[in-house]
Write an enzyme that holds these catalytic residues in place. Sequence first.
Site, short mmCIF file in Angstrom:
data_model
loop_
_atom_site.label_atom_id
_atom_site.label_comp_id
_atom_site.label_asym_id
_atom_site.label_seq_id
_atom_site.Cartn_x
_atom_site.Cartn_y
_atom_site.Cartn_z
CG ASP A 231 14.82 -10.10 -14.34
OD1 ASP A 231 13.91 -9.93 -13.48
OD2 ASP A 231 14.76 -11.00 -15.20
N GLY A 232 14.07 -7.31 -12.14
CA GLY A 232 13.01 -6.31 -12.13
C GLY A 232 11.90 -6.57 -13.14
NE ARG B 17 1.29 -4.91 -7.95
CZ ARG B 17 1.95 -5.61 -7.04
NH1 ARG B 17 1.56 -6.84 -6.71
NH2 ARG B 17 2.98 -5.09 -6.40
N GLY C 272 11.76 -4.23 -0.55
CA GLY C 272 11.37 -3.08 -1.38
C GLY C 272 10.78 -3.49 -2.71
CG ASP D 265 3.28 -8.68 -3.80
OD1 ASP D 265 2.84 -7.75 -4.50
OD2 ASP D 265 4.40 -8.63 -3.25
CG ASP E 84 7.73 -9.25 1.74
OD1 ASP E 84 7.66 -10.18 2.55
OD2 ASP E 84 8.03 -9.42 0.55
CE LYS F 56 4.38 -8.88 -9.18
NZ LYS F 56 3.53 -9.60 -8.23
#
Length: 550
Positions: A157-158, A215, A122, A302, A292, A145
């Site tokens: 941590d995102g 993005r 995810g 990515d 992914d 992002k």
Amino acid sequence: VRPIRKDLRETDMLVPKKNKTLQTLDFDNRFTKELPADPENDNHRREVMGACYSRVHPKKMAEPTLVAYAPEMADALDLTREDCESEAFIETFSGNRLLPDMDPYAMCYGGHQFGHWAGQLGDGRAINLGEIVNQKKERWALQLKGAGPTPYSRTADGLAVLRSSVREFLCSEAMFHLGVPSTRALSLITTGESVMRDMFYDGHPKREPGAVVCRVAPSFTRFGNFQIFSARREIDVLRKLAEHTLRTDFPHLGAPSKKTYIAWFEEVCTRAADMIVHWMRVGFVHGVMNTDNMSILGLTIDYGPYGWLENYDPNWTPNTTDAQGRRYRFGHQPQIAQWNLLQLAYAIYPLIEEKEMMEKTLDDFAKNYENKWQTMMAQKLGLKQSRPEDEDLIAGLLSVLQLTETDMTLFYRNLAHLDVNLESLNTLPDEVLMAPLSEAYYTPERLTDGHKAQIGNWIRQYLFRLKTDGLDNETRRKQMNTVNPRYVLRNYLAQLAIDKAEQGDHSIVKELLELLRHPYELQPGKEAYAQKRPDWARTKAGCSMLSCSS
Ligand code: AMP
Ligand code: MG
């Protein structure tokens, strides 16, 4: 089922082109409107079942500062220069302030990482702000992002650090200008937050400046978005997502049905083949081709530990995590794409249930890829068209490129300098023939007489072949210069921009962004950026070795 795209296209010409402002962007947010949501609305980490996404809030950042924005992308969103230089822009694209129609969410997807099913992954650090429809009626999804944790952040941590954000920002736009299908980047903003990273996972964590990239893509749907639902046997959700994808991203295929799903899978295969052919053309190595990280639209997505081939080496992988198995090495990318497509086939099989048809499509991928690759190679060589007998010429070329460290970009670009009018090829010394290519050799002193003879012979074969086409030098050179770039985002160039940006100096980021807008043109004064990797960069972290830690 509303064929929205078609409706919109009909009104397309009626809309006068006038710049919108940030405040008047048209969000239609079809992803959240049409697809099942996670009933929980907060950012804590969890398994999310039966839903395509979770609504989340971007984290508030301490002190956002604009590093750069991409003018072409801003223009595609109908934003003006004033918009991009406004305080509201920085607040919006750092995630600090939402526009009224934004509906931020993180997508649920799974994936195979390095060949193994990893379950739920995810958007762990990507937050979608919503999708806009611009005045040309193009759909663009906006995604931050590094905007903070989501339910999908697992143990991380995102956040994103400046170094990887510079790399994503510059490379997305560089790829676009090279003509390689890619997600795009609107902006690069430092957050004023510091982020802990152990760059090489070797017990030396350090604080690094944080950043957020906005993005942009028609959609960010990945193979893994479909895989997760079929792995969980949530076939109704799988079907909803597939229907949405067909209507939104593949409207030309018609209303969802078994037949349309087959046509869709064929198109996904074709797009993947096109994307990989482009990567092979420009010397791009993705580095983490997990399922992914495969876009359903065939976009490069990515940007992590990717790299550009400097010396041509099909076995090279930039990713230190991949150093052992080299699964994602340059020369293996087509096979990996096919393996990933096979995983997608398993995932969408419940919608199609035509095993033979799908197997055939996968077999066709290999054949189509091969044909496209040959056509691309013929273009790189400036041949009018590819002929079956050119196989030998191309095999010879790939072997010549690997005799000694040879810069891929410079070699192809300089190949155009060869003179098709040369006479008495058989008696011309090898060194005379090779002279236009000399710049491409990293260690010319290592070229043995044997190497020179092999290169010379290949050039003779090539020039004889060119003569059969009858194109003059100028025409051929012009054509070659549209497929063989002069400027690519060499690994060390990105690192130079990063080193300066980490000291608060954004000048090289901006200069590279500008340079890479015209990768096929000679840019006077910018020769330094076309040169081969300097010796200091040969083994430097960030230049030749990258990790997933970003
Ligand atoms: P990648 O291989 O970078 O595409 O990431 C694989 C998975 O890890 C995805 O689900 C990402 O969202 C997640 N991920 C990567 N970095 C972070 C991070 N710093 N915080 C949260 N999730 C992350
Ligand atoms: Mg990813």
